[in-house]
Enzyme design. Structure first.
Site, PDB file in Angstrom:
ATOM      1  N   CYS A 130      -4.874  -5.467   6.186  1.00 48.53           N
ATOM      2  CA  CYS A 130      -4.715  -5.889   4.799  1.00 48.53           C
ATOM      3  C   CYS A 130      -4.789  -7.408   4.659  1.00 48.53           C
ATOM      4  O   CYS A 130      -4.001  -8.133   5.241  1.00 48.53           O
ATOM      5  CB  CYS A 130      -3.408  -5.396   4.204  1.00 48.53           C
ATOM      6  SG  CYS A 130      -3.314  -5.783   2.459  1.00 48.53           S
ATOM      7  N   GLY A 243     -15.916   2.664   1.794  1.00 51.68           N
ATOM      8  CA  GLY A 243     -16.361   1.393   1.222  1.00 51.68           C
ATOM      9  C   GLY A 243     -17.426   1.671   0.183  1.00 51.68           C
ATOM     10  O   GLY A 243     -18.605   1.796   0.499  1.00 51.68           O
TER      11      GLY A 243
HETATM   12  C1  LIG Z   1      -6.054  -1.200  -5.494  1.00 45.64           C
HETATM   13  C2  LIG Z   1      -6.305  -1.006  -4.022  1.00 45.64           C
HETATM   14  C3  LIG Z   1      -5.214  -0.929  -3.133  1.00 45.64           C
HETATM   15  C4  LIG Z   1      -5.430  -0.756  -1.772  1.00 45.64           C
HETATM   16  N1  LIG Z   1      -4.345  -0.649  -0.937  1.00 45.64           N
HETATM   17  C5  LIG Z   1      -4.530  -0.393   0.391  1.00 45.64           C
HETATM   18  C6  LIG Z   1      -3.421  -0.189   1.272  1.00 45.64           C
HETATM   19  O1  LIG Z   1      -2.259  -0.215   0.863  1.00 45.64           O
HETATM   20  N2  LIG Z   1      -3.665   0.061   2.592  1.00 45.64           N
HETATM   21  C7  LIG Z   1      -4.952   0.128   3.088  1.00 45.64           C
HETATM   22  O2  LIG Z   1      -5.123   0.374   4.275  1.00 45.64           O
HETATM   23  N3  LIG Z   1      -6.014  -0.047   2.264  1.00 45.64           N
HETATM   24  C8  LIG Z   1      -5.839  -0.305   0.948  1.00 45.64           C
HETATM   25  N4  LIG Z   1      -6.939  -0.463   0.116  1.00 45.64           N
HETATM   26  C9  LIG Z   1      -8.299  -0.368   0.681  1.00 45.64           C
HETATM   27  C10 LIG Z   1      -8.899   1.020   0.461  1.00 45.64           C
HETATM   28  O3  LIG Z   1      -8.132   2.021   1.109  1.00 45.64           O
HETATM   29  C11 LIG Z   1     -10.345   1.060   0.988  1.00 45.64           C
HETATM   30  O4  LIG Z   1     -10.339   0.726   2.361  1.00 45.64           O
HETATM   31  C12 LIG Z   1     -11.270   0.095   0.276  1.00 45.64           C
HETATM   32  O5  LIG Z   1     -10.942   0.000  -1.089  1.00 45.64           O
HETATM   33  C13 LIG Z   1     -12.751   0.460   0.393  1.00 45.64           C
HETATM   34  O6  LIG Z   1     -13.038   1.705  -0.199  1.00 45.64           O
HETATM   35  P1  LIG Z   1     -13.566   1.901  -1.725  1.00 45.64           P
HETATM   36  O7  LIG Z   1     -14.707   0.947  -1.923  1.00 45.64           O
HETATM   37  O8  LIG Z   1     -13.932   3.340  -1.837  1.00 45.64           O
HETATM   38  O9  LIG Z   1     -12.405   1.549  -2.597  1.00 45.64           O
HETATM   39  C14 LIG Z   1      -6.753  -0.655  -1.260  1.00 45.64           C
HETATM   40  C15 LIG Z   1      -7.833  -0.748  -2.151  1.00 45.64           C
HETATM   41  C16 LIG Z   1      -7.630  -0.906  -3.516  1.00 45.64           C
HETATM   42  C17 LIG Z   1      -8.813  -0.978  -4.436  1.00 45.64           C
END
Ligand SMILES: Cc1cc2nc3c(=O)[nH]c(=O)nc-3n(C[C@H](O)[C@H](O)[C@H](O)COP(=O)(O)O)c2cc1C
Ligand SMILES: Cc1cc2nc3c(=O)[nH]c(=O)nc-3n(C[C@H](O)[C@H](O)[C@H](O)COP(=O)(O)OP(=O)(O)OC[C@H]3O[C@@H](n4cnc5c(N)ncnc54)[C@H](O)[C@@H]3O)c2cc1C
Ligand code: FES
Lengths: 301, 236
Positions: A130, A243
């Site tokens: 993170c 992603g």
């Molecule tokens: C609002 C938000 C909160 C997130 N919180 C976490 C988290 O607490 N832990 C984590 O490992 N990834 C977190 N992520 C990352 C997502 O799990 C994911 O890896 C990333 O958004 C890429 O995928 P996507 O493009 O489908 O959203 C977060 C992403 C978003 C958008």
């Protein structure tokens, strides 16, 4: 429903390879009103830290072209509340439970893993990536040596399947993935958010109090897909890809690149049914292409 | 999916959109997340939170100000177009059997209309005093004035808060720019209920993107709000 989508990874059987990404789906409760949560392959809960956190101040959400930047700062109730309250709620949803654990220090990770080892969860996802939290977090995930040492230490503390979530902000993500594999990780998931930035030109200031923020959504998909391809071709343990996935085609692309399962995050915000649609689409694809199981396409590109 | 029955300009940069085909039209103070992208496009990505101005049966009316891309797209939608929306969301206002003071500023006036109308329906013999503040041009004055037992006071270009007589009721509802609501809360000697705003991604309580600090810790505007007690939000 047939079991063409049934997915076995890390000793766990998922109904299908589509999992809600950490931080985008709470602990499943909120979305259960808006989509059929029981159809999902699994839910990765909000990222936990040992003692919980209030998260970041200031603007937390900012939209970019087909993308999203967030600076939530790991707001969460802490491992104890998760184990005592959220686990049981998630179990009723009839889908695999993934606990996502982040940490500010090695000691925090150790205590967190010890508590989660006896919890009713199916997979333990270690967030070593993170970018929002100023201390720790970042350094474990960007350096293969630190990542390897962390995984080795935590591996000894749990028999739960250990999925290590990688950051795209590592200079060499393949080296980090290999270090995780060599030190006992059962799988790797990627990518976490990229590091982005927004500036409010009217105020002549960065939009986010932390200046930089996590960047996700459709705009990041080509980068994520490339990284999943590179990692999947370098390790033998299963890869969970994510992603920017919004559609069945996107999910197929990640699987063809080498992902045994996929996670969907940002897409759920604009369509709460995105994952259910992807699951239906994958099933239709498998049947049309006469696959015995969807895993037959994993890594074919 | 709802169908747009009407989408008309009611003042410069302010539009009123009526849609039909909503399974639950919600209550006063709740909102919907409106999709502003075409079905196969991911840009603009996020849905936009817009309050219920009025609703009945399967129709909902929104009143919105054009401030950016999303609201510009909404303004260009035509009668007969479909609109993808999520909701109703949030807690909404609670109606009390009391004389009430309602204070709105700018586009914050929008959610107060259904509040006033439902209050008039439920408690016809109670008094409503509505204060509306505008920067340059008035809108919706006629609608508020048509409600029974309702007095409307308005101000253009100044501070409507200067005009409020807090002896006219025993409860205050307010929605508008944050500095205005803060001022109302500070001036008000009686219980004050505020409707807050924050940037949102999910709108359902899952992403923690809309969290605000309150005296009771972090609260999600989309799920725990948008309506809070003034004392809870403006405590510092
Ligand atoms: C609002 C938000 C909160 C997130 N919180 C976490 C988290 O607490 N832990 C984590 O490992 N990834 C977190 N992520 C990352 C997502 O799990 C994911 O890896 C990333 O958004 C890429 O995928 P996507 O493009 O489908 O959203 C977060 C992403 C978003 C958008
Ligand atoms: C609960 C709630 C109810 C609302 N009700 C109304 C209403 O009835 N009428 C009305 O005109 N407006 C209302 N708003 C404000 C409205 O949501 C924003 O004006 C709108 O989202 C702007 O979108 P845009 O694409 O035109 O602007 P842009 O600035 O291009 O938007 C970029 C991003 O920022 C977000 N954003 C920008 N301004 C705001 C804001 N003030 N509040 C929240 N998010 C914002 C957008 O949603 C979008 O994600 C409400 C906001 C909330 C939180
Ligand atoms: S907008 Fe996601 S929690 Fe409120």
């Amino acid at each position: 429903m047939s079991n063409v989508l049934e997915t076995k990874i890390m000793g766990v059987t998922l109904k299908n390879p589509v999992i809600a990404a950490s931080g985008t789906f709470g602990f499943g409760e909120e979305y259960s009103e808006y989509t059929d949560v029981s159809r999902l392959g699994g839910i990765s809960g909000k990222g936990l830290t040992l003692n919980g956190s209030k998260g970041n101040d200031g603007i937390r959400i900012y939209e970019s072209a087909s993308g999203l930047m967030n600076s939530i700062g790991l707001e969460n109730p802490g491992v104890e509340v998760f184990v005592k309250e959220k686990c049981a709620v998630m179990r009723k949803m009839n889908t695999a439970i993934i606990a996502n654990l982040g940490g500010h220090s090695l000691e925090d990770y150790i205590s967190g893993v010890e508590m989660l080892d006896s919890a009713d969860i199916d997979i333990l996802e270690l967030n070593i990536s993170c970018p929002n939290v100023k201390k720790g977090g970042m350094s474990f995930g960007t350096d293969p040596k630190f990542a390897g040492e962390l995984v080795a230490r935590l591996r000894k503390l749990t028999t739960k399947p250990l999925l290590v979530k990688l950051t795209p902000n590592a200079p060499d993500i393949v080296a980090v993935a290999k270090a995780c594999e060599d030190n006992g990780a059962d799988g790797v998931s990627l990518i976490n958010t990229l590091l982005g930035m927004a500036i409010d030109v009217k105020r002549k200031k960065a939009v986010f109090n932390n200046v930089y923020a996590g960047f996700s959504g459709p705009a990041v998909m080509p980068v994520a897909l490339r990284m999943v391809h590179q990692v999947a071709h370098s390790v033998k343990i299963p890869v969970v890809g994510m992603g920017g996935i919004t559609s069945t085609e996107d999910a197929l692309a990640f699987m063809m690149a080498g992902a045994s399962a996929i996670q969907v995050g940002t897409a759920t915000f604009y369509d709460p049914d995105a994952m259910v649609k992807i699951i239906q689409g994958l099933e239709d694809y498998a049947i049309e292409n006469k696959l015995n199981n969807i895993s037959e396409i994993v890594g074919i590109v | 999916m709802a169908v747009i029955l009407e989408n008309k300009k009611i003042a410069s940069g302010i539009f009123m959109m009526k849609v039909q085909g909503v399974s639950d039209c919600g209550k006063e103070g709740q909102f919907f997340m409106l999709s502003v992208n075409s079905p196969l496009s991911t840009d603009p990505l996020l849905k936009r939170p817009i309050s219920i101005y009025d609703s009945e049966g399967d129709t909902v009316t929104f009143v919105y100000r054009v401030v950016g891309r999303g609201t510009e797209i909404l303004a260009n939608m035509k009668e007969g177009d479909t609109l993808d929306l999520l909701g109703p969301l949030g807690n909404g206002f609670t109606l009390y059997d009391e004389d009430v003071i309602i204070i709105g500023g700018g586009i914050g006036i929008a959610p107060l209309y259904k509040l006033a109308r439902e209050h008039a329906l439920k408690f016809p013999d109670k008094k409503r005093t509505v204060y509306l503040g505008f920067t340059d041009e008035t809108f919706l004055l006629g609608e508020f004035s048509a409600l029974s037992n309702t007095e409307v006071v308005y101000d253009v270009g100044g501070f409507v808060t200067d005009k409020v007589d807090f002896s006219k009721g025993t409860l205050v509802y307010t929605c508008g720019p944050e500095p205005m609501m803060r001022a109302v809360h500070k001036l008000s000697p009686i219980k004050t209920i505020v409707s807050t705003e924050s940037r949102m991604a999910c709108g359902v309580g899952a992403c923690l993107g809309c969290t605000i600090k309150t005296i009771n810790g972090n609260r999600r505007v989309c799920k725990d709000g948008p309506v809070f007690l003034g004392d809870e939000v403006f405590y510092e």
